[in-house]
Write a protein that holds these residues in place. Structure first.
Motif, PDB file in Angstrom:
ATOM      1  N   SER A 260       1.890  31.426 -21.702  1.00 35.21           N
ATOM      2  CA  SER A 260       2.938  31.590 -22.706  1.00 35.21           C
ATOM      3  C   SER A 260       4.311  31.429 -22.061  1.00 35.21           C
ATOM      4  O   SER A 260       5.193  30.755 -22.602  1.00 35.21           O
ATOM      5  CB  SER A 260       2.807  32.966 -23.367  1.00 35.21           C
ATOM      6  N   ALA A 261       4.479  32.035 -20.886  1.00 35.08           N
ATOM      7  CA  ALA A 261       5.756  31.899 -20.174  1.00 35.08           C
ATOM      8  C   ALA A 261       6.019  30.438 -19.816  1.00 35.08           C
ATOM      9  O   ALA A 261       7.142  29.949 -19.945  1.00 35.08           O
ATOM     10  CB  ALA A 261       5.743  32.763 -18.918  1.00 35.08           C
ATOM     11  N   SER A 262       4.976  29.725 -19.396  1.00 36.26           N
ATOM     12  CA  SER A 262       5.123  28.296 -19.075  1.00 36.26           C
ATOM     13  C   SER A 262       5.593  27.531 -20.305  1.00 36.26           C
ATOM     14  O   SER A 262       6.398  26.602 -20.197  1.00 36.26           O
ATOM     15  CB  SER A 262       3.789  27.706 -18.598  1.00 36.26           C
ATOM     16  N   GLY A 263       5.095  27.920 -21.462  1.00 35.20           N
ATOM     17  CA  GLY A 263       5.510  27.286 -22.717  1.00 35.20           C
ATOM     18  C   GLY A 263       6.959  27.592 -23.056  1.00 35.20           C
ATOM     19  O   GLY A 263       7.692  26.725 -23.519  1.00 35.20           O
ATOM     20  N   LEU A 264       7.360  28.839 -22.811  1.00 31.87           N
ATOM     21  CA  LEU A 264       8.761  29.206 -23.075  1.00 31.87           C
ATOM     22  C   LEU A 264       9.684  28.412 -22.160  1.00 31.87           C
ATOM     23  O   LEU A 264      10.702  27.872 -22.600  1.00 31.87           O
ATOM     24  CB  LEU A 264       8.963  30.713 -22.855  1.00 31.87           C
TER      25      LEU A 264
ATOM     26  N   ALA B 136       9.097  25.508 -20.696  1.00 31.67           N
ATOM     27  CA  ALA B 136       9.092  24.092 -21.085  1.00 31.67           C
ATOM     28  C   ALA B 136       9.854  23.882 -22.393  1.00 31.67           C
ATOM     29  O   ALA B 136      10.634  22.937 -22.519  1.00 31.67           O
ATOM     30  CB  ALA B 136       7.648  23.603 -21.232  1.00 31.67           C
ATOM     31  N   GLY B 137       9.637  24.769 -23.357  1.00 33.34           N
ATOM     32  CA  GLY B 137      10.284  24.633 -24.662  1.00 33.34           C
ATOM     33  C   GLY B 137      11.792  24.801 -24.571  1.00 33.34           C
ATOM     34  O   GLY B 137      12.547  24.050 -25.195  1.00 33.34           O
ATOM     35  N   LEU B 138      12.229  25.774 -23.780  1.00 30.34           N
ATOM     36  CA  LEU B 138      13.672  25.988 -23.623  1.00 30.34           C
ATOM     37  C   LEU B 138      14.310  24.814 -22.901  1.00 30.34           C
ATOM     38  O   LEU B 138      15.394  24.355 -23.259  1.00 30.34           O
ATOM     39  CB  LEU B 138      13.937  27.301 -22.863  1.00 30.34           C
ATOM     40  N   LYS B 139      13.609  24.297 -21.881  1.00 32.26           N
ATOM     41  CA  LYS B 139      14.150  23.167 -21.130  1.00 32.26           C
ATOM     42  C   LYS B 139      14.222  21.928 -22.027  1.00 32.26           C
ATOM     43  O   LYS B 139      15.235  21.224 -22.051  1.00 32.26           O
ATOM     44  CB  LYS B 139      13.264  22.894 -19.905  1.00 32.26           C
ATOM     45  N   ALA B 140      13.149  21.696 -22.782  1.00 30.75           N
ATOM     46  CA  ALA B 140      13.091  20.504 -23.644  1.00 30.75           C
ATOM     47  C   ALA B 140      14.155  20.541 -24.735  1.00 30.75           C
ATOM     48  O   ALA B 140      14.599  19.507 -25.212  1.00 30.75           O
ATOM     49  CB  ALA B 140      11.707  20.377 -24.270  1.00 30.75           C
ATOM     50  N   THR B 141      14.573  21.764 -25.119  1.00 28.89           N
ATOM     51  CA  THR B 141      15.584  21.863 -26.172  1.00 28.89           C
ATOM     52  C   THR B 141      16.959  22.225 -25.598  1.00 28.89           C
ATOM     53  O   THR B 141      17.855  22.654 -26.330  1.00 28.89           O
ATOM     54  CB  THR B 141      15.159  22.904 -27.240  1.00 28.89           C
TER      55      THR B 141
END
Lengths: 402, 299
Positions: free
Chosen positions: B77-81, B83-88
């Protein structure tokens, strides 16, 4: 300008993700899906796609990454199959409960034990009740189109969506695929605008513990209970078919290929006998129907394109003139019959009282070939059955050998 | 530069009214951890005592962004956060994952190992209360030998505690630190340091649990201190591969003095059935480890 390329199903799925400008990809390789993350890795490393690619250590983590990345506002993508999908099972429920519009192609494959890498649909049918929408593809053009369509629908409804296509039969088979221009896809599918986002000035606790009965929030408003949240998911699913149809209609306007109908229909207008099936089997059944028509049998095919939400009304309308329906499936609910057969019967029972003779055939498990001669045999059996009004006691397994 | 307790920021991210058990060590640690991390953070955690602390929908006593996730999926989940924050385009947030010993030593190990190997830019905190406390005190691989739990009710746990911190050190994280809820200034300072470092940062946080360990709620801080003073818990950090004892553990190494484990064990109901042999073996293992730590720190 669009172009036509000769692509495998996995290449079509990866290209579709690129056209949808996905922002976060998390994937673990599993046969026959592996080419999807491989192609996407290449797009990302060559700079053709601006995305974060998280090369996770498992499918459980792949979906975990997708859920959280989606919660902070990214358009996310993953793909899997078979035991990988089964390993994700917990996260599938979590994704649907969290209402994240994840899109995930699944290259349908049989589940161990014993091991097989080849095709059937037991993997996705077993995930039927996780709260995901499920679309099934008949060919590689549909693989590409339905991924784009899936984002369009998932992001409107905030429901995760599987795009299912047959392992090897589509995933590894090359066929011509018309590729839309990026500019057209951009117009059809604008950037993802999340309903909420992370803001340090207005912190939120997402997916916390909820109670059995609604509770009042700090402002005195009554907030949903667990069942309230779950009811909302069902409510959305119940209202989804027109949204999917509308997305299919606008897809047709822009790209010229229609997905307005939840069903694939072939020569059904006057059909007295219908093959009901899903995925690539619908196109094989269409060839059999041509043979039957030559022999004077009024046969047709109905292929399920949208399995969840279930298009019960369309299905009843498509089958209500038939004397008999052969439900041919690549999965079974063990101890009973194929799920599609059950659902057709339930739909007919609750809607119009018309009772065609319905026979259920389980076939194609673990990559077993389904030959036109098998389907001709099915047709003969059920037409005889219908003539004598003979009910089928239990599903018949076609071609399992010993 | 270290901050003393008197110099801690006054801002509070935990409001009165958490749902933790009376005497829980977690709010002490969490309060100071959040003071160091500040509001530009996002927390993800599985089902655990922290979920309880975060309250029941639609209210929460915690003023930070939090994402609940599956039991085995905290680091994913942290990896997703991340990646998601970086991508946006939002790289100004610190991503923090926090799970108990069950969600880390046991079910969460795979996702955590994967995230650490990928050098994911996040802080992972394992708060260790040495059993599955949220489900009612069942044995975990972090439970020490000699402890009675609800799944080792008659014969106390026979195996030693898994040395998870070593497993994490083998991943060569950018920063690794241990801490105990009885030393808030140490917690604050280590999180301040962790926040400033890029890459995977692993924190092991020892948290006494009056409910599961069976001691009076007034003794939470005392028990935690005894754990450190007897070297059951050793305070240290590893930065760029450099090992350093900190706080009380450093002064103990300097003075060469440490307490025997008896008092620490005797204060807790969970060790009431520890055998004499287990007690001796417990002490022996602590002594061996402590000597290893002292040597490593250059004493």
């Amino acid at each position: 300008m669009g172009q036509t390329l000769i692509l495998t199903g996995t290449q079509a799925a990866a290209l579709a993700a690129k056209l949808c400008r996905v922002q976060v990809i998390a994937a673990y390789p599993i046969t026959p899906q592996s080419k999807i993350p491989e192609v996407l890795s290449e797009y990302v490393e060559k700079g053709e796609l601006q995305a974060e690619f998280v090369r996770v250590e498992s499918e459980h983590s792949a979906m975990g990454v997708c859920i959280s990345a989606s919660l902070v506002g990214a358009r996310v993508f993953t793909a899997t199959a078979a035991n990988g999908l089964a390993y994700m099972h917990e996260q599938l429920h979590w994704a649907a409960g969290a209402r994240v519009p994840v899109v995930m192609p699944v290259t349908n494959r049989g589940l161990g034990a014993p091991w097989t890498i080849l095709n059937d649909m037991q993997d996705t049918i077993a995930q039927r009740d996780t709260g995901w929408m499920q679309f099934y593809c008949m060919n590689n053009q549909e693989v590409l189109d339905q991924v784009i369509l899936a984002y369009k629908v998932a992001e409107q409804l905030m429901v995760p969506t599987m795009v299912c296509f047959d392992g090897f039969r589509l995933s590894h088979t090359m066929m011509p695929v018309s590729i839309p221009a990026q500019s057209d896809v951009d117009k059809y599918l604008p950037p993802y605008e999340p309903l909420h986002s992370i803001d340090s000035g207005n912190p939120v606790n997402i997916n916390p513990v909820v109670m059995t009965d609604p509770l009042r929030g700090p402002d005195g408003e009554l907030c949903p209970s667990y069942m309230g949240f779950r009811f909302r998911l069902q409510e959305t699913m119940e209202s989804a078919l027109p949204v999917i149809a509308e997305a299919g209609r606008s897809f047709a306007e822009r790209f010229g290929r229609s997905y307005e109908d939840n069903l694939h229909r072939y020569r059904t207008e006057d059909a007295e006998f219908i093959f009901l099936t899903m995925g690539s089997l619908a196109s094989e059944a269409s060839d059999t129907v041509d043979i039957l028509r030559e022999r004077g049998v009024k046969a047709g095919v109905v292929g399920i394109r949208v399995f969840r939400p279930f298009p019960a009304a369309s299905l009843v309308e498509a089958t209500c003139r038939a004397k008999s329906v052969a439900v041919v499936e690549k999965a079974i609910s063990y101890g009973y019959e194929g799920a599609l057969a059950t659902e057709l019967k339930a739909a007919l029972f609750s809607r119009n009282g018309h009772r065609p003779v319905i026979y259920n055939y389980i076939t194609g498990l673990g990559g077993k070939d389904v030959k036109p001669t098998d389907l001709l045999e099915v047709a003969q059996e059920i037409i005889n059955g219908a003539a004598g009004n003979i009910p089928q006691e239990k599903p018949r397994w076609l071609g399992y050998g010993v | 530069m270290s901050v003393t307790t008197m110099e801690l920021p006054e801002v509070e991210y935990i409001l009165p009214g958490t749902r933790t058990c009376a005497g829980c060590g977690l709010p002490i640690a969490y309060r100071h951890m959040l003071k160091a991390l500040g509001p530009k953070m996002i927390m993800t955690h599985p089902a655990c005592c922290l979920t309880i602390l975060h309250g029941i929908y639609p209210k929460t006593p915690v003023a930070i962004n939090a994402v609940n996730n599956t039991f085995a999926g905290t680091a994913a989940s942290a990896s997703g956060l991340v990646a998601g924050l970086k991508a946006t385009g939002r790289t100004d947030y610190t991503v923090v994952a926090m799970a108990g010993d069950g969600g880390t030593f046991d079910m969460g190990i795979q996702a955590l190992s994967g995230a650490a190997e990928r050098e994911t830019d996040f802080i992972y905190v394992c708060y260790d209360n040495e059993a599955y406390m949220n489900t009612g005190v069942q044995r975990s691989s972090a439970t020490p030998s000699g402890a009675v739990t609800t799944t080792t009710p008659v014969i106390p746990k026979e195996q030693a505690k898994k040395d998870f911190i070593q497993i994490m050190e083998a991943h060569d994280p950018a920063y690794l630190a241990t801490m105990c809820s009885s030393y808030p200034a140490d917690i604050y300072n280590k999180f301040l340091k962790a926040k400033a470092i890029k890459g995977t940062r692993f924190i092991h946080m020892a948290v006494p649990c009056p409910t599961g360990w069976s001691f009076p709620t007034k003794d939470t801080v005392k028990i935690g201190r005894l754990a450190v003073e007897s070297a059951v818990v050793v305070l240290y950090e590893v930065e760029n591969g450099a090992f350093r004892l900190t706080g009380k553990s450093l002064s103990m190494a300097r003075s060469g003095k440490k307490q025997p484990v008896n008092e620490y064990l005797e204060m807790q109901g969970r060790f009431k059935r520890i055998s004499a042999e287990q007690l001796a073996e417990f002490q022996r293992q602590i002594d061996v480890k402590w000597e290893r730590f002292r040597k490593r720190a250059g004493f």
